[in-house]
Design a protein around this motif. Structure first.
Motif, PDB file in Angstrom:
ATOM      1  N   ILE A 194       0.973  -1.209  -0.065  1.00 47.04           N
ATOM      2  CA  ILE A 194      -0.101  -0.127  -0.169  1.00 47.04           C
ATOM      3  C   ILE A 194       0.741   1.175   0.024  1.00 47.04           C
ATOM      4  CG2 ILE A 194      -1.966   1.122   1.066  1.00 47.04           C
ATOM      5  CD1 ILE A 194      -2.598  -1.379   2.622  1.00 47.04           C
ATOM      6  N   GLN A 195       1.114   1.760  -1.229  1.00 46.02           N
ATOM      7  CA  GLN A 195       2.015   2.947  -1.306  1.00 46.02           C
ATOM      8  C   GLN A 195       1.221   4.080  -1.885  1.00 46.02           C
ATOM      9  OE1 GLN A 195       5.617   2.957  -0.329  1.00 46.02           O
ATOM     10  NE2 GLN A 195       5.889   0.618  -0.044  1.00 46.02           N
ATOM     11  N   PHE A 250       1.827   2.872   3.655  1.00 45.84           N
ATOM     12  CA  PHE A 250       0.919   2.687   4.910  1.00 45.84           C
ATOM     13  C   PHE A 250       1.006   1.148   5.282  1.00 45.84           C
ATOM     14  CE2 PHE A 250      -0.550   6.277   2.263  1.00 45.84           C
ATOM     15  CZ  PHE A 250      -1.480   7.078   3.467  1.00 45.84           C
ATOM     16  N   PRO A 251       1.594   1.076   6.482  1.00 49.08           N
ATOM     17  CA  PRO A 251       1.823  -0.128   6.928  1.00 49.08           C
ATOM     18  C   PRO A 251       0.587  -1.043   6.942  1.00 49.08           C
ATOM     19  CG  PRO A 251       3.061   1.134   8.305  1.00 49.08           C
ATOM     20  CD  PRO A 251       2.337   2.121   7.268  1.00 49.08           C
ATOM     21  N   ARG A 252       0.505  -2.448   6.565  1.00 51.46           N
ATOM     22  CA  ARG A 252      -0.809  -2.964   6.620  1.00 51.46           C
ATOM     23  C   ARG A 252      -1.499  -3.256   8.112  1.00 51.46           C
ATOM     24  NH1 ARG A 252       0.387  -8.948   4.845  1.00 51.46           N
ATOM     25  NH2 ARG A 252      -1.313  -9.736   6.049  1.00 51.46           N
ATOM     26  N   ASP A 253      -0.983  -3.223   9.341  1.00 49.96           N
ATOM     27  CA  ASP A 253      -1.425  -3.394  10.360  1.00 49.96           C
ATOM     28  C   ASP A 253      -2.000  -1.697  10.952  1.00 49.96           C
ATOM     29  OD1 ASP A 253      -0.904  -5.962   9.925  1.00 49.96           O
ATOM     30  OD2 ASP A 253       0.822  -5.926  11.300  1.00 49.96           O
ATOM     31  N   MET A 254      -1.721  -0.949  10.064  1.00 48.64           N
ATOM     32  CA  MET A 254      -2.333   0.594  10.761  1.00 48.64           C
ATOM     33  C   MET A 254      -3.704   0.401  11.412  1.00 48.64           C
ATOM     34  SD  MET A 254      -0.707   3.609   8.410  1.00 48.64           S
ATOM     35  CE  MET A 254      -1.660   4.811   9.308  1.00 48.64           C
ATOM     36  N   TYR A 255      -4.028   0.699  12.537  1.00 51.29           N
ATOM     37  CA  TYR A 255      -5.375   0.557  13.136  1.00 51.29           C
ATOM     38  C   TYR A 255      -6.081   1.769  12.759  1.00 51.29           C
ATOM     39  CZ  TYR A 255      -8.654  -0.891  16.646  1.00 51.29           C
ATOM     40  OH  TYR A 255      -9.596  -1.531  17.193  1.00 51.29           O
ATOM     41  N   ILE A 265      -5.584  -1.673   8.287  1.00 50.87           N
ATOM     42  CA  ILE A 265      -5.942  -0.853   7.205  1.00 50.87           C
ATOM     43  C   ILE A 265      -6.265  -1.715   6.027  1.00 50.87           C
ATOM     44  CG2 ILE A 265      -3.653  -0.412   6.474  1.00 50.87           C
ATOM     45  CD1 ILE A 265      -4.515   2.323   5.354  1.00 50.87           C
ATOM     46  N   ASN A 266      -5.286  -2.854   5.777  1.00 46.99           N
ATOM     47  CA  ASN A 266      -5.505  -3.745   4.824  1.00 46.99           C
ATOM     48  C   ASN A 266      -6.546  -4.676   5.089  1.00 46.99           C
ATOM     49  OD1 ASN A 266      -4.661  -5.835   6.502  1.00 46.99           O
ATOM     50  ND2 ASN A 266      -3.205  -6.997   5.062  1.00 46.99           N
ATOM     51  N   ALA A 267      -7.426  -4.708   6.195  1.00 52.86           N
ATOM     52  CA  ALA A 267      -8.622  -5.372   6.194  1.00 52.86           C
ATOM     53  C   ALA A 267      -9.576  -4.772   5.399  1.00 52.86           C
ATOM     54  CB  ALA A 267      -9.172  -5.160   7.555  1.00 52.86           C
ATOM     55  N   GLY A 274      -6.207  -8.480  16.037  1.00 50.28           N
ATOM     56  CA  GLY A 274      -4.858  -9.004  16.321  1.00 50.28           C
ATOM     57  C   GLY A 274      -3.898  -7.750  16.658  1.00 50.28           C
ATOM     58  N   SER A 275      -2.775  -8.142  16.282  1.00 47.99           N
ATOM     59  CA  SER A 275      -1.635  -7.064  16.345  1.00 47.99           C
ATOM     60  C   SER A 275      -1.687  -5.810  15.466  1.00 47.99           C
ATOM     61  CB  SER A 275      -0.262  -7.756  16.120  1.00 47.99           C
ATOM     62  OG  SER A 275      -0.123  -8.289  14.743  1.00 47.99           O
ATOM     63  N   VAL A 276      -1.723  -4.838  15.757  1.00 47.97           N
ATOM     64  CA  VAL A 276      -1.728  -3.590  15.140  1.00 47.97           C
ATOM     65  C   VAL A 276      -0.644  -2.455  15.643  1.00 47.97           C
ATOM     66  CG1 VAL A 276      -4.487  -3.769  15.492  1.00 47.97           C
ATOM     67  CG2 VAL A 276      -3.372  -2.416  17.076  1.00 47.97           C
ATOM     68  N   ASP A 277      -0.785  -1.640  14.474  1.00 50.64           N
ATOM     69  CA  ASP A 277       0.059  -0.343  14.790  1.00 50.64           C
ATOM     70  C   ASP A 277      -0.728   0.758  14.810  1.00 50.64           C
ATOM     71  OD1 ASP A 277       1.964  -2.314  13.804  1.00 50.64           O
ATOM     72  OD2 ASP A 277       1.995  -1.449  11.665  1.00 50.64           O
TER      73      ASP A 277
END
Length: 352
Positions: free
Chosen positions: A116-117, A133-138, A149-151, A320-323
């Motif tokens: 995701i760029q 954009f890191p995929r785990d950004m909450y 974010i990637n959800a 789960g694990s998030v940023d």
């Protein structure tokens, strides 16, 4: 002969001289015509050669355009937007670049996105900023509450991901381009591989092992390297930086002498991209070629990479694990993108 009157001898001598002069002048004129004829012929030959080159290049470009039009998939990837463009942005462009983590050839198989760029192209076409954009950004996903974010990609594909990013940043996204990893892999190989600086050692066994420092990568090696995150200190955040290093390495190789001057290489690169690319319906071939031409003078020192800022890591029910997002820092970054002025925006990295 000696008794010939002096007057007649003078007249005969004058006539002979005149005749000789006339012959010389006629000869000179003939030589001039011959020389001009040769020069004109040479000019015609040069003109003909120039026309052949123009027709060949024009035909080649038409062929490339034919490939792009025939092979690129154009889909409803871009939703209608409620985000208003800032007047200061001018004609700057924001293109969301997505890479599916699908191992299938179908770019739209419902999987989450590995890449995701957001690529920001300045109004004057002299600068490019790339934001990972890191995929785990909450973040808040419209209609689905808060999650990674990637959800958003898994819930609603690229259109929902665009809406999610626009909501988080208030930056209008102009176009979407989604490419499969196999396209990047073939592109890298047809360029003869790329050189990337490895920040953290990675050992993938038979797929490759890389120590810190400059390393050369084939397409498959590069693909495996930028997909890896478990061995990296900050997981997906560092993986995003490696993806940006790959993008920069491809740009450097494309600008290097001999790569884009080879018609066969250009043809292969065009096929690599078009066979593995899906774009929004307004992302036309004419727009692509016009945008590419406008960026012909882009210098590598004017390409800056960012990572959307976070404050730390945690765990959330259902996610789960998030940023966790650094909201004030993200607003500063977003304002720079929206106004096409990145002055004072921190943590930019030149090069890959």
């Amino acid at each position: 002969m000696d008794d010939e009157p002096a007057e007649e001898r003078s007249t005969r001598s004058s006539d002979a001289a005149s005749s000789h002069h006339t012959e010389r002048r006629a000869g000179a004129q003939a030589a001039g015509r011959k020389k001009r004829g040769k020069l004109r012929t040479l000019l015609y030959i040069l003109l003909a050669m120039l026309l052949v080159v123009i027709l060949a290049v024009g035909g080649f470009l038409l062929y490339l355009k034919y490939i792009l039009d025939k092979d690129i998939s154009r889909e409803d990837l871009l939703p209608s937007s409620t985000v208003k463009r800032d007047d200061a942005a001018g004609d700057s462009q924001n293109i969301l670049l997505l890479g599916s983590d699908s191992r299938d050839t179908n770019l739209r198989d419902g999987s989450r996105s590995d890449v995701i760029q957001l690529v920001h192209i300045s109004n004057d076409r002299k600068k490019v900023e790339v934001v990972h954009f890191p995929r785990d950004m909450y973040v808040d996903i419209p209609g689905h509450g808060r999650n990674k974010i990637n959800a958003a990609y898994a819930y609603g594909g690229p259109t929902l991901l665009v809406q999610t990013i626009e909501k988080a940043t208030n930056v209008r996204i102009d176009h979407v381009a989604q490419i499969g990893f196999s396209g990047f892999e073939k592109l890298t190989d047809h360029m003869g591989g790329v050189d990337m600086y490895v920040q953290q050692p990675v050992d993938l066994g038979k797929d490759g092992k890389w120590e810190q420092g400059m390393n050369h990568f084939t397409g498959l090696q590069a693909r495996r390297y930028v997909q890896e995150r478990k061995q990296l200190a900050q997981g997906d955040i560092d993986r995003g930086k490696n993806q940006q290093a790959w993008i920069f390495a491809i740009f450097q190789k494309a600008k290097s002498r001999g790569v884009l001057s080879n018609p066969m290489t250009i043809t292969n690169i065009t096929k690599d991209i078009s066979n593995n690319l899906a774009v929004d319906k307004d992302f036309t071939t004419n727009y692509m070629t016009s945008l590419a031409y406008s960026l012909r003078g882009l210098k590598q020192e004017n390409i800056t990479f960012y990572t959307a800022p976070i404050t730390g890591f945690g765990n959330e029910p259902g996610a789960g694990s998030v940023d966790y997002v650094d909201e004030p820092a993200l607003k500063k970054l977003s304002d720079g993108l929206r106004k096409d002025d990145m002055t004072g925006v921190p943590n930019g990295r030149k090069g890959g």
